[in-house]
Design an enzyme around this catalytic site. Structure first.
Site, PDB file in Angstrom:
ATOM      1  N   LYS A 148       0.867  -1.236   0.132  1.00 21.43           N
ATOM      2  CA  LYS A 148      -0.026   0.011  -0.125  1.00 21.43           C
ATOM      3  C   LYS A 148       0.939   1.373  -0.174  1.00 21.43           C
ATOM      4  CE  LYS A 148      -4.453   1.732   2.206  1.00 21.43           C
ATOM      5  NZ  LYS A 148      -5.035   1.642   1.010  1.00 21.43           N
TER       6      LYS A 148
HETATM    7  C1  LIG Z   1      -6.134  -0.453  -4.370  1.00 23.44           C
HETATM    8  C2  LIG Z   1      -6.689  -0.902  -3.210  1.00 23.44           C
HETATM    9  N1  LIG Z   1      -7.322  -1.904  -3.472  1.00 23.44           N
HETATM   10  C3  LIG Z   1      -8.208  -2.161  -2.163  1.00 23.44           C
HETATM   11  C4  LIG Z   1      -8.404  -1.627  -1.059  1.00 23.44           C
HETATM   12  C5  LIG Z   1      -9.037  -2.338   0.170  1.00 23.44           C
HETATM   13  O1  LIG Z   1      -8.101  -2.726   0.974  1.00 23.44           O
HETATM   14  P1  LIG Z   1      -8.536  -2.808   2.635  1.00 23.44           P
HETATM   15  O2  LIG Z   1      -9.852  -3.651   2.559  1.00 23.44           O
HETATM   16  O3  LIG Z   1      -7.389  -3.285   3.266  1.00 23.44           O
HETATM   17  O4  LIG Z   1      -9.100  -1.324   3.050  1.00 23.44           O
HETATM   18  C6  LIG Z   1      -7.388  -0.319  -1.140  1.00 23.44           C
HETATM   19  C7  LIG Z   1      -7.546   0.373   0.249  1.00 23.44           C
HETATM   20  O5  LIG Z   1      -8.677   0.612   0.997  1.00 23.44           O
HETATM   21  C8  LIG Z   1      -7.131   0.137  -2.176  1.00 23.44           C
HETATM   22  O6  LIG Z   1      -6.396   1.233  -1.916  1.00 23.44           O
END
Ligand SMILES: Cc1ncc(COP(=O)(O)O)c(C=O)c1O
Length: 318
Positions: A159
């Site tokens: 991330k």
């Molecule tokens: C590109 C991306 N995909 C998926 C998610 C979902 O991830 P999470 O459920 O860990 O927030 C996020 C962030 O929220 C993201 O930035």
């Protein structure tokens, strides 16, 4: 209490609470010059009858951040305990009694170049985030021409701030084409995810989602949704490669993520999903997800960290 219009009073910055406006980095730092940072987005859910704010899956967010730090090869930064403290302290200091979106950021400060590995800074902010209209009404999504980069180019399962340039292009294209949200394919032309959320579809009663080798972020909400679908709702889930046209064949499509929670998608590329109304699986899942996140059911207590009760127990122990 921090409200929707004004900035919260405090942020956490490099080891302590500071007034919101003092949480700053220099323009010459690697995080400004090259986007050299990683972060977590988390949610705090307010439980009115218990007068408690619950952070959803804090431990798993800290685990993913630790993985990101390793891949980014940053110098040793703040300890996990300090990160956890930052999240809880920033919520307490701003006296949050409403849904909160929390951002925990680790980044490179100083004046280094592209290959710098330190010095490592850490900040945590929390803002009020009320529920969106899309949660109940659903939204129109469109597949954009931009592709998710492949793991061999830039690992999208980290991330990292810099990864969101790809998402920004996708959102701009989707908005220019009149859609409420973007869907991205990966370099192999298979469905990946949205720019800040994962995607599920329901075909013949089975929930299907792109596998974790589809150049997606390994989403914590996706993981939660898989468990809730399988164990609480008794719905089979397949993690596999997904074709674009399966979105057109699906009875239901929904996004999930910390920010998006469980958001129905009622059309894709201007083709109605199912009959164009929000589907039953999506509705049942939303209900269960919010009950678990807010702690209005006892199930899965390990997913919830109480912000104020743990403050009380900490004080009592002092
Ligand atoms: C590109 C991306 N995909 C998926 C998610 C979902 O991830 P999470 O459920 O860990 O927030 C996020 C962030 O929220 C993201 O930035």
């Amino acid at each position: 209490m921090a409200d929707a219009v004004s900035n919260p009073e405090y942020a956490w910055f490099n080891g302590r609470l500071v007034p919101w406006d003092e949480a700053r980095v220099h323009v010459f730092s690697p995080v400004v010059k090259y986007g050299t940072g990683i972060f977590e987005g988390l949610r705090g859910y307010w439980n009115a009858s218990e007068e408690e704010l619950y952070v959803f899956r804090l431990a798993e967010h800290l685990d993913r951040l630790a993985f990101g730090l390793k891949v980014m090869r940053f110098d040793a930064g703040p300890a996990r305990a300090e990160m956890e403290r930052a999240v809880l302290e920033v919520l307490r200091a701003n006296r949050f009694r409403a849904p909160a979106h929390i951002r925990l950021s680790v980044f490179l400060e100083g004046d280094g170049e592209m290959s710098a590995t330190g010095p490592v800074g850490m900040a945590c902010t929390a803002v009020h985030r009320p529920p969106t209209k899309a949660l109940t009404e659903g939204l129109a999504a469109g597949v954009v021409s931009w592709r998710r980069p492949e793991d061999s180019s830039q690992p999208m399962r980290v991330k990292a701030n810099a990864n969101y340039q790809n998402g920004r292009f996708a959102v701009q294209e989707a908005r220019a084409n009149g859609y409420g949200a973007a869907l991205l394919l990966n370099g192999r032309g298979k469905l990946a995810e949205g720019p800040g959320m994962c995607v599920f579809l329901v075909r013949d009663g089975v929930a299907v989602t792109p596998s974790i080798t589809s150049d997606i972020l390994e989403s914590i909400t996706r993981d939660s949704v898989i468990e809730l679908l399988r164990e609480d709702l008794g719905i089979a889930v397949e993690e596999r490669e997904v074709d674009r046209t399966e979105l057109y064949a699906a009875e239901e499509v929904f996004f999930c993520g910390t920010a998006w929670e469980v958001t129905p998608v009622t059309s894709v590329d201007r083709l109605a999903v199912g009959d164009g109304a929000v589907g039953l699986v999506t509705r049942r899942l939303q209900e269960r997800y919010f009950a678990v996140a807010r702690g209005t059911v006892d199930a899965r207590a390990a997913w919830r960290t109480a912000v104020y009760a743990s403050e009380g127990s900490k004080r009592a122990a002092e």
